[in-house]
Design a protein around this motif. Sequence first.
Motif, short mmCIF file in Angstrom:
data_model
loop_
_atom_site.label_atom_id
_atom_site.label_comp_id
_atom_site.label_asym_id
_atom_site.label_seq_id
_atom_site.Cartn_x
_atom_site.Cartn_y
_atom_site.Cartn_z
N ILE A 1 0.83 -1.21 0.00
CA ILE A 1 0.00 0.00 0.00
C ILE A 1 0.86 1.25 0.00
N LEU A 2 1.87 1.28 0.89
CA LEU A 2 2.71 2.48 1.04
C LEU A 2 3.52 2.77 -0.22
N GLU A 3 3.92 1.74 -0.93
CA GLU A 3 4.72 1.95 -2.13
C GLU A 3 3.89 2.48 -3.29
N LYS A 4 2.57 2.38 -3.16
CA LYS A 4 1.68 2.93 -4.20
C LYS A 4 1.13 4.30 -3.81
N MET A 5 1.14 4.61 -2.52
CA MET A 5 0.58 5.87 -2.06
C MET A 5 1.47 7.05 -2.42
N GLN A 6 0.88 8.11 -2.94
CA GLN A 6 1.60 9.33 -3.27
C GLN A 6 0.75 10.53 -2.84
N PRO A 7 0.74 10.83 -1.53
CA PRO A 7 -0.12 11.91 -1.01
C PRO A 7 0.09 13.26 -1.68
N ARG A 8 1.32 13.56 -2.09
CA ARG A 8 1.61 14.86 -2.73
C ARG A 8 2.11 14.68 -4.16
N GLY A 9 1.68 13.59 -4.78
CA GLY A 9 2.04 13.38 -6.17
C GLY A 9 3.42 12.80 -6.39
N LYS A 10 4.09 12.37 -5.32
CA LYS A 10 5.40 11.76 -5.46
C LYS A 10 5.56 10.67 -4.40
N PRO A 11 6.44 9.69 -4.65
CA PRO A 11 6.60 8.59 -3.69
C PRO A 11 7.02 9.09 -2.31
N MET A 12 6.57 8.38 -1.29
CA MET A 12 6.94 8.74 0.09
C MET A 12 8.40 8.41 0.35
N SER A 13 9.01 9.14 1.26
CA SER A 13 10.36 8.82 1.71
C SER A 13 10.28 7.63 2.67
#
Length: 351
Positions: free
Chosen positions: A106-118
């Motif tokens: 899930i986290l690797e697909k989530m992009q809250p601000r349009g870019k991958p999470m750190s």
Amino acid sequence: MSIKQRGEIWWCDIARPDGTRLRRSLKTSDKLEAQELHDRLRSEMWREARLGQKPKRSFDEAALRWIQEMEHKRSLDDDRSRIKWIRPHLKGYTLDQINNTVVRDILEKMQPRGKPMSGATRNRYIALVRSIIRKAHREWEWLDAAPAFRLYRETTRRIRWLTPAEAKQLIKELPAHWKVIVQFALATGLRKNNILQLRWSQIDMARRVAWVHPDEAKAGRGIGVPLNQTAVNAIQACMGAHDEFVFTFEGKPMRIDSNSAWRSALLRAGIKDFRFHDLRHTWASWHIQNGTGLAELQEMGGWESAEMVRRYAHLAPDHMHSHASKLDDLLGTNNGTFTAQNEKGLTRKIA
């Protein structure tokens, strides 16, 4: 009747198989909904007592109970925000189906601000989900076991701070209500939440001091804030705008997530990779570079441990000069000249 209405809310009174009774609020004013919840609770208790089956609990149920029981937690607003983001992705999952693989996918697909999470951001989500599931296992007894979760490797983030010239350019590009906020942040080093929630009752202009209450401070200890002239000027510019809060916009308290004007100003000022929290790093860096000691800085900034302050120590290596100079005699350096030997043993001086 096994459900009863108290005021507008329905309550249940259910006899457990062992003879004890469950009396609790059903937290609804709708009779039909209350009856359905009562019947489900009764069925779950029977299956658990007679068949040894624990009822399947959803992530939504666990998240709601977490929020209700963790009202004392200072970072509960952060939890709510993360639950809001991850909840749609865990819709339909029961707690026993959630594990390390599910959460990572899930986290690797989530992009809250349009870019991958750190990696650091992903770890905050993992830590929250892990804590909820552990609580469901150890305290609520909803699960027979809790899965292990593996964190991502976090890269050591460099301290991002502004030069005085960059800070002046940023302030120049900000609208008026943001200018005083940034000036106050650079003068005091307070966190964004503490600045935007600052009340007039927390300021003593005669003594030139402000304070953050323990329940509002990240470390859980009160912070005394000495006000220099820059901070005093910022406060005076806000007088009369609001009866309770210092920093406002159009007569209302500023929202914590209000960032559009901030981001636009950064863009116009040509400043990249800079967050509001980096103003605190800038404040600390300027103090260190101008001779403020680590112990004093820790007290002024309200940091819980000295280790958190030591990350700024490399910005002021001047006190190391005397120690570094001890090797000059061993290296044959005298008055800025280094004496070296060539292959034949002859010496020559290198300026």
